[in-house]
Each structure stands twice: as C-alpha cells, then as structure tokens.
Design a protein around this motif. Structure first.
Motif, short mmCIF file in Angstrom:
data_model
loop_
_atom_site.label_atom_id
_atom_site.label_comp_id
_atom_site.label_asym_id
_atom_site.label_seq_id
_atom_site.Cartn_x
_atom_site.Cartn_y
_atom_site.Cartn_z
N GLY A 1 4.71 21.45 18.48
CA GLY A 1 5.95 20.76 18.11
C GLY A 1 6.97 20.79 19.24
O GLY A 1 7.63 19.79 19.52
N VAL A 2 7.09 21.95 19.88
CA VAL A 2 8.01 22.05 21.01
C VAL A 2 7.53 21.14 22.15
O VAL A 2 8.33 20.44 22.79
N ALA A 3 6.22 21.12 22.37
CA ALA A 3 5.67 20.26 23.43
C ALA A 3 5.95 18.78 23.13
O ALA A 3 6.19 17.99 24.05
N LEU A 4 5.93 18.43 21.86
CA LEU A 4 6.26 17.06 21.48
C LEU A 4 7.70 16.73 21.91
O LEU A 4 7.97 15.68 22.50
N HIS A 5 8.59 17.66 21.61
CA HIS A 5 9.99 17.47 22.02
C HIS A 5 10.08 17.35 23.55
O HIS A 5 10.75 16.45 24.07
N LEU A 6 9.40 18.23 24.25
CA LEU A 6 9.47 18.22 25.72
C LEU A 6 8.93 16.91 26.27
O LEU A 6 9.49 16.33 27.21
N SER A 7 7.83 16.44 25.69
CA SER A 7 7.22 15.22 26.22
C SER A 7 8.17 14.04 26.10
O SER A 7 8.14 13.12 26.91
N ARG A 8 9.04 14.07 25.08
CA ARG A 8 9.99 12.97 24.89
C ARG A 8 11.23 13.12 25.76
O ARG A 8 11.75 12.15 26.27
N HIS A 9 11.72 14.36 25.84
CA HIS A 9 13.05 14.56 26.43
C HIS A 9 13.06 15.26 27.77
O HIS A 9 14.04 15.19 28.49
N GLU A 10 12.00 15.99 28.08
CA GLU A 10 11.98 16.72 29.35
C GLU A 10 10.61 16.60 29.99
O GLU A 10 9.90 17.59 30.14
N PRO A 11 10.22 15.39 30.35
CA PRO A 11 8.88 15.24 30.92
C PRO A 11 8.72 16.14 32.14
O PRO A 11 9.66 16.31 32.91
N GLY A 12 7.55 16.74 32.25
CA GLY A 12 7.32 17.69 33.34
C GLY A 12 7.36 19.13 32.86
O GLY A 12 6.75 20.00 33.45
N ALA A 13 8.09 19.37 31.76
CA ALA A 13 8.12 20.72 31.20
C ALA A 13 6.95 20.88 30.23
O ALA A 13 6.44 19.91 29.67
N LEU A 14 6.53 22.12 30.02
CA LEU A 14 5.39 22.36 29.12
C LEU A 14 5.67 23.52 28.18
O LEU A 14 6.60 24.31 28.40
N ALA A 15 4.85 23.62 27.15
CA ALA A 15 4.87 24.77 26.25
C ALA A 15 3.61 25.57 26.51
O ALA A 15 2.51 25.02 26.53
N CYS A 16 3.79 26.86 26.75
CA CYS A 16 2.67 27.74 27.07
C CYS A 16 2.49 28.72 25.92
O CYS A 16 3.44 29.40 25.54
N ALA A 17 1.30 28.77 25.36
CA ALA A 17 1.03 29.70 24.26
C ALA A 17 -0.06 30.68 24.68
O ALA A 17 -1.16 30.27 25.08
N TYR A 18 0.26 31.96 24.61
CA TYR A 18 -0.73 33.01 24.88
C TYR A 18 -1.45 33.36 23.58
O TYR A 18 -0.79 33.67 22.58
N ILE A 19 -2.77 33.33 23.60
CA ILE A 19 -3.53 33.82 22.44
C ILE A 19 -4.73 34.62 22.93
O ILE A 19 -5.18 34.46 24.07
N GLY A 20 -5.25 35.48 22.05
CA GLY A 20 -6.43 36.27 22.39
C GLY A 20 -7.71 35.59 21.95
O GLY A 20 -7.68 34.55 21.28
N ASP A 21 -8.84 36.19 22.30
CA ASP A 21 -10.12 35.62 21.90
C ASP A 21 -10.30 35.67 20.38
O ASP A 21 -10.79 34.72 19.76
N GLY A 22 -9.88 36.77 19.77
CA GLY A 22 -10.04 36.91 18.32
C GLY A 22 -9.26 35.86 17.56
O GLY A 22 -9.64 35.45 16.46
N THR A 23 -8.17 35.39 18.14
CA THR A 23 -7.29 34.43 17.48
C THR A 23 -7.97 33.06 17.35
O THR A 23 -7.52 32.22 16.56
N TRP A 24 -9.07 32.87 18.05
CA TRP A 24 -9.84 31.64 17.87
C TRP A 24 -10.54 31.60 16.53
O TRP A 24 -11.20 30.62 16.18
#
Ligand SMILES: Cc1ncc(C[n+]2csc(CCOP(=O)(O)OP(=O)(O)O)c2C)c(N)n1
Ligand SMILES: [Mg+2]
Lengths: 334, 293
Positions: free
Chosen positions: B119-142
C-alpha cells in the motif's frame, strides 16, 4: 432516493472532493460496479483511485492501511461482510493497533465497508452480521448505514476520526428508500439527537417502550411499532445510532429523559446472541440507569444457528418484525 | 574478505555489541518480555544502508534491531524502548518488535507488513517515483498467506516493493526444510517476480552485487525479492536454541577478524565501550511516560 444510491453518491462526492481518497475492492470497476453496485460509475470518473483487486481480503485491507499510513485515505469494499474475517489480522492487529501502539498517535483514515445481513437467501457464509467480532477493539470504530443518516456525512466523519472504521451495510436496506426529512410515515416522525435518529409517534406522549437497533433493522423495527400501535395500542420510540461502537445512549443527555420515561427498553440486532453489541448496550443502560429503568432491558438476536439458505428456514432464524413485536409484548406483559 | 571503512565496521559491531548486551541484560534480569537478536545477520542491513534513501520506507520485523540501528544509529532510543525508559522511540509501548519512526515501521505479526508495504509502495509510485518500500521478512514467514497476496498485488500493480528475505535456515526451532516446500526463488518465479539470491557475507561484495538490482526497482517499478542466505548465530529469542551445540553457524565476523585483526580489535573495543556507556546511561533514566495516544 434509495440507500444504495445515497451511498454511491456519497462515494462519488468524496472522491470528487478529496484527491487523497482511494477505493479498493473486488469487482468494483465499471461496468460491473461491485457486487451490490455501490461503486457504480466510480472507476470511470476516478480511474487511478478506484482499484479492482484480486481476491485477497487481507491484502486489500493491509494495502489500504499502507495508503493511510502514507498520508492517503482509503475506503475498502469487502464483497460480503462475512469475508472481513479474512482481513481480521490487518484490521485488528495492524490498522487499529497502529493508531496507538507506536506511542504517538498514527492517523489511520480507513473505512472498511461490509455488506452484511441475510433475508436474501445467500446462505450461511454470505449472510452474517459480524459486528460482535470487532467490538471493543481500541482504535476501531463500528458504524452502520441507516435510512436516516446521509452517507456522505457518515463517510466524512469516519475518515476524520483518523482511525479505522468498519461500516456495516445491510443488504436489504440498500433497496429501501432513505427517509425524507422529519417523516417516517403517517404515524411516526424522526429527528436527530446527536448522531442518533429518534423515531417517535407524531404528537405522542411518553413511549410505552423504546427500541434501540442498528440501521439494518430500522424498517423491521418501524413495522413492529406500527403493529404494536394499531393492534395493541402501545406507543413506541426507536433509536438508531450511526456509530455503533463506541455508543453509550445513556451518556447522550438528549436521550436520557426519553430512556427514563419509557416502560421498556428493547435492543434488537442481527447476529447470534453471546458477546454482542446489544448485550453491551444493555449492560451500559443497566449500569447508568439503574434505579430509573422500569424493567430489565430486553434483547433480541437471531437464533443460535447458522443462517440457512432456503427461504422458509432462513426466516425462522433471522430477526423479523414479528420477533421484535413479541419481545416487546413479552417484556411489558410477559 | 574485503577491508571495510571504519564507519561500516563500526556500525556492524555496534549492532553486534548491542545484541550481545541485550542477551546479557536479560540474563541479569534487567529486561522484561522478549527480544530477538540479529547476531550473524548484521551485515544485511549494513550492506543495504547506502543503497536505501531517506525517502524509502522500511518495514521491519521481530528481528529488527539491526534494521533500526542501520537506519538511525540510535542505540539510546532503541535500548530505552526495550527497557521502557525515558527517551524510548515509541514511549515504551511498542517495545522491541513494534517500532515506528518516520518512514520506519516494524510489527510483530509475521507477514503482516507485506500488504501494508504494498500500500505504501502504491502511494510512492504515484507521488514519489523513485522511492521504494522495503520489507524485511524471514524464511519462515513465507508460510504466511499475506506474503503471497501482497506479492501478487505488487506484481500486478508494478509497485516498487523490495522484499529482503533473511533466509537463515530456521524459523524459531523449525529448520527450513521442515517448513518450506520448494524454494523462495520458485515462489517468486511463480508470480513473475524478480529474484536474486546472495551468498556473500562481505559488505563490499554484497553492495556491488545488489546495487544495480535495487536501482531497477526505482527505475522499472515492480517487486524484487533479494534472498540473503544468512546465518542466525544466537538463539531465536533468548536461551531457546535447540540446534545441536556442535554445529556452529557461519559468522561473517570471524572471517573478517581473521583477515583484519588490528582494525577489528580497535573498532570492536570502541563499539563495546559505546554500548556499555549507552546501557549505563539508559538504565539510569526514569521510566518512559506514555503521553497517551
Ligand atoms: C503470524 C505469526 N505467527 C507466529 C509468530 C511467532 N514467531 C515469531 S518469529 C517466528 C519465526 C519466524 O521465522 P523466520 O521468518 O524465518 O524469521 P527468523 O526468526 O528466522 O528471523 C515465529 C514463529 C508470529 N510472530 N507471527
Ligand atoms: Mg528464519
């Protein structure tokens, strides 16, 4: 104007006035316009902000929360309110908690619309009213569409709260007209006290009983009131709040005299008994108006059962106008 | 291993010493609740640090102290949060795994942050192109459905979502082969999502390898899964390591120290001192006051 159209217009107005509003949901694009057509015309007018999603209730709610976190506002349509269960984690454990769990308030302007209720033969998994599962969550408000409250005002209010809100929308109510100013029918009038629609007998005195119901039961309640008046000579009043939770009728000064003068308070709701909105409202009334109430608050819920599909079986389980009427008669005379 | 600038090594060892100190404080009964240390995985956020921008959002998880320190270099605020002392990042309400500061946010429910990051990435893609959302997850979280719902959405909507997988081969007590059928790569491929695995433990090598990939998330939006094959040195939380004691997981620092002993000794001593000072100072603070919200 029918309730569905009022809601549709409210969404059109909201998207038109506020460029930060997004609407997300399954099958909401034109020409389909949503399973109940509440989003009709929106995607044509606002293509970039009305987004059809995959069948992913959890991700829809989560993405909407992400938009809200990033400074936008989001309205989510859950196709059938029953499926809000799939978004429970995002709503309860993320969106609602995020408002306060980071120490400082995080605004989370987010509305999750839940078409709810039965009487349409959709069966056990498409007919429920899930309010009770979302009651009492810090940072989460519950609203319900009523035939009295203009939905634009309701949407504006929810988004201004800055916390996630569930909006329950009775599917039968969609097809019914909004009540025009002041008059319900030739017998009853209505007015607003705070956000509570108060229906009373035109020119009547003290009510013999007072009903409190969410918007989806308003017509069944009015129907019961007509019969009680015409066949049993009992004059009733009806309270229909816009916000279901938090809701404390005894805390609204304009309602206390009415509640104090009434012979019986009866709270009716869809959904099964056990940890319900109605029980919560009743507990509040018993505590606040102890010594003033004439009788214990009467409660009406649907039967302790799944909601069957066949029309005659469904009717047995769900709250009807006759269920409310019987509860009032029993409460007063039983 | 390539030599590192003092600044990078200092951050790596700040995280290591911070985590060690937490485990020690727990043993002394000074800490309440639980915590998850990132011992062995410090190089992941430190490698990514210069490749992420202030305008990027970071979504962290339960094992997030390294993520936070790499973003803010604020051991005082973090320790105060964990100890419930004045100056806590979130007034002591969130604790170790629920942090928010600006565009940094962590939650304690596995997988939950992925749709939010979308959702945040959607906002960024519209209003702040070039910025990204980075999510850290572990293997178990898959194992969580939310991960797939979010990946699908991000791929469909071409969202600038960087998924950093810290694949440490274990989830709490369960080894990856007992909890994951197939692979992370295979799962990303199923969604048509770009994927790249990193075996290097060397910060310089990692940066060289991933920098152009992260750049593509900015210029050609769409999700990217960066899978770090990494190693959890410590327990899952505290005193709960059930792995056989004989098998020592690979430690990037052992290799680095062997190659650069003098620098390591100097920088580690400084990091340890800093953490000791911070710990003493924060422990002496009054309790955090929740201003309410
Ligand atoms: C939805 C959910 N289920 C279970 C847990 C408890 N839990 C916390 S961390 C963890 C293991 C996570 O494993 P992995 O994703 O591999 O991350 P790691 O701990 O290895 O960094 C579990 C089961 C949780 N926090 N959230
Ligand atoms: Mg793991």
């Amino acid at each position: 104007m029918r309730v569905a159209e009022n809601l549709n217009r409210a969404l059109h107005g909201l998207l038109g006035d506020d460029p930060s509003v997004y609407v997300l949901g399954e099958d909401i694009l034109d020409p389909y316009g949503g399973a109940f057509k509440i989003t009709k015309g929106l995607s044509e007018r606002f293509p970039g902000r009305v987004l059809a999603t995959p069948l992913s209730e959890g991700a829809i709610a989560g993405a909407a929360a992400g938009l809200a976190l990033a400074g936008e506002k989001a309205v989510v349509e859950i196709m059938f309110g029953d499926f809000a269960a799939l978004a429970f984690d995002q709503i309860v454990n993320f969106a609602a908690k995020s408002v306060t769990m980071y120490g400082r308030r995080v605004p989370m302007p987010l509305v999750v619309r839940c078409p709810s209720g039965g009487h349409r033969g959709y069966g056990p998994t498409h007919s429920q009213t899930l309010q009770k599962h979302f009651l009492g969550v810090p940072g989460l408000s519950l609203f319900e569409v009523t035939p009295f409250h203009d939905n634009r005002g309701v949407l504006d209010r929810m988004l201004a709260l800055g916390e996630p809100c569930l909006l329950f929308e009775d599917k039968v109510l969609y097809t019914r007209p909004m009540y025009g100013e002041g008059a319900v029918d030739e017998l009853f009038t209505w007015r607003l006290v705070d956000d509570v629609a108060v229906v009373e007998l035109a020119g009547g005195g003290d009510p013999d009983y007072t009903l409190i119901v969410p918007g989806g039961l308003a017509h069944r309640a009015v129907s019961a009131m007509r019969t009680l008046l015409l066949e049993h000579d009992l004059a009733g009043a009806l309270l229909v709040p816009s916000r279901l939770h938090p809701f404390d009728p005894a805390g609204v000064p304009g309602l206390v005299p009415l509640l104090a003068r009434t012979g019986l308070v009866c709270v009716a709701e869809d959904g099964t008994a056990g940890g319900t909105w109605g029980e919560h409202v009743a507990a509040g009334l018993h505590t606040r108006l102890w010594g003033t109430l004439r009788r214990p608050v009467a409660l009406v819920s649907s039967a302790a059962s799944v909601i069957p599909t066949a029309v005659h079986l469904e009717r047995e389980v769900l709250v009807q106008d006759t269920t409310i009427r019987s509860a009032v008669l029993e409460g007063l005379h039983g | 291993m390539n030599g590192l600038a003092d600044e990078d090594l200092a951050l790596l060892l700040l995280i290591r010493c911070f985590e060690r100190k937490l485990l020690a404080l727990f043993e002394q009964g000074e800490l309440n609740g639980t915590t998850h240390t990132c011992l062995g995985q410090e190089y992941v956020p430190v490698s990514l640090r210069p490749l992420l921008r202030d305008s990027d959002w970071i979504f962290s998880n339960h094992r997030g102290h390294g993520h936070y320190l790499a973003r803010f270099d604020d051991p005082e605020g973090l320790l105060a949060e964990i100890m419930g002392r004045k100056g806590a990042v979130c007034d002591g309400v969130g604790g170790s795994q629920h942090l928010r500061r600006g565009r940094y946010l962590s939650t304690g429910v596995q997988g939950q942050s992925m749709p939010v990051a979308a959702g945040v990435a959607l906002h960024l893609s519209r209003h702040e192109p070039g910025a990204l959302a980075c999510a850290y997850i572990g293997d178990g979280t898959w194992g969580e459905g939310a991960v797939y719902e979010a990946l699908n959405l991000a791929a469909l909507w071409r969202l600038p979502l960087l998924v950093v997988v810290e694949h440490n081969g274990i989830a709490q007590s369960t080894p990856t082969p007992a909890q994951m059928a197939g692979t992370v790569a295979g799962r990303a491929a199923a969604f048509g999502v770009r994927h790249h695995a990193i075996d290097a433990l060397d910060v310089t090598a990692v940066r060289r390898e991933v920098a152009p990939l992260i750049e593509t998330v900015r210029t050609d939006p769409g999700p990217l899964v960066l899978e770090f094959r990494t190693h959890r040195l410590g327990p899952h939380s505290k005193g709960d390591d059930v792995r056989p004691p004989g098998v020592r997981p690979v430690d990037w620092y052992a290799a680095y120290r062997a190659a650069h002993p003098a620098q390591s000794a100097r920088v580690e001593a400084a990091a340890r001192d800093r953490v000791e000072r911070v710990a003493a100072e924060v422990a002496a603070r009054p309790p955090a006051v929740w201003g309410g919200a």
